[in-house]
Scaffold this motif. Sequence first.
Motif, PDB file in Angstrom:
ATOM      1  N   ASP A 188      -0.297  -9.140   8.154  1.00 35.24           N
ATOM      2  CA  ASP A 188      -1.284  -8.225   7.571  1.00 35.24           C
ATOM      3  C   ASP A 188      -1.645  -7.090   8.522  1.00 35.24           C
ATOM      4  N   SER A 189      -1.033  -7.080   9.699  1.00 40.12           N
ATOM      5  CA  SER A 189      -1.330  -6.032  10.675  1.00 40.12           C
ATOM      6  C   SER A 189      -0.390  -4.833  10.559  1.00 40.12           C
ATOM      7  N   VAL A 190       0.518  -4.844   9.573  1.00 44.00           N
ATOM      8  CA  VAL A 190       1.496  -3.758   9.411  1.00 44.00           C
ATOM      9  C   VAL A 190       1.187  -2.940   8.167  1.00 44.00           C
ATOM     10  N   THR A 191       1.229  -1.616   8.354  1.00 43.40           N
ATOM     11  CA  THR A 191       1.174  -0.682   7.241  1.00 43.40           C
ATOM     12  C   THR A 191       2.463   0.122   7.299  1.00 43.40           C
ATOM     13  N   TRP A 192       3.198   0.171   6.213  1.00 45.62           N
ATOM     14  CA  TRP A 192       4.434   0.954   6.177  1.00 45.62           C
ATOM     15  C   TRP A 192       4.062   2.400   5.898  1.00 45.62           C
ATOM     16  N   VAL A 193       4.392   3.274   6.827  1.00 50.38           N
ATOM     17  CA  VAL A 193       4.026   4.689   6.756  1.00 50.38           C
ATOM     18  C   VAL A 193       4.831   5.361   5.648  1.00 50.38           C
ATOM     19  N   ARG A 194       4.162   6.142   4.818  1.00 53.79           N
ATOM     20  CA  ARG A 194       4.798   6.773   3.660  1.00 53.79           C
ATOM     21  C   ARG A 194       5.086   8.262   3.847  1.00 53.79           C
ATOM     22  N   SER A 210       1.318  10.846   8.623  1.00 53.70           N
ATOM     23  CA  SER A 210       0.636   9.594   8.957  1.00 53.70           C
ATOM     24  C   SER A 210       1.255   8.859  10.140  1.00 53.70           C
ATOM     25  N   ASP A 238       3.995   3.789  16.768  1.00 56.62           N
ATOM     26  CA  ASP A 238       4.598   3.234  15.554  1.00 56.62           C
ATOM     27  C   ASP A 238       6.040   2.837  15.849  1.00 56.62           C
ATOM     28  N   ALA A 277       6.753   1.583  10.758  1.00 57.47           N
ATOM     29  CA  ALA A 277       5.700   0.581  10.681  1.00 57.47           C
ATOM     30  C   ALA A 277       4.569   0.944  11.627  1.00 57.47           C
ATOM     31  N   HIS A 278       3.360   1.041  11.078  1.00 57.70           N
ATOM     32  CA  HIS A 278       2.180   1.244  11.904  1.00 57.70           C
ATOM     33  C   HIS A 278       1.537  -0.130  12.076  1.00 57.70           C
ATOM     34  N   THR A 280      -1.429  -2.494  13.426  1.00 54.05           N
ATOM     35  CA  THR A 280      -2.825  -2.617  13.845  1.00 54.05           C
ATOM     36  C   THR A 280      -3.098  -4.096  14.055  1.00 54.05           C
TER      37      THR A 280
END
Length: 100
Positions: free
Chosen positions: A19-25, A29, A34, A93-94, A96
């Motif tokens: 849950d610590s990964v946000t895929w940058v679009r 961003s 990253d 992948a960002h 956090t």
Amino acid sequence: MTYSWSAANNFANFMGNEDSVTWVRNLSSVSAGDIMLLEYAGDGDSNLDHAAVIYGTGSTTSSIKVYQHSSHYRNTNLAAIIKRRPGVTVYIAHITPHWY
């Protein structure tokens, strides 16, 4: 060394479940730190082939600065990677971390 750090595809599978990964679009961003993952076109599989760290940001592929272990790309930008590998798919992948 763990399985998740031994290859780009293993890393993406591991981090994709966190849950610590946000895929940058979009490029605006992208943040320093990253992780960039590459899928090379025409290699006969859908596995991710390489990983790198973003250290410089901007709004264009030439302003996104990348560092990785491969001597061809050690200190380069995203535009140069795309030019060198036509058809490459780029994932960013960002991360956090939530474990502290």
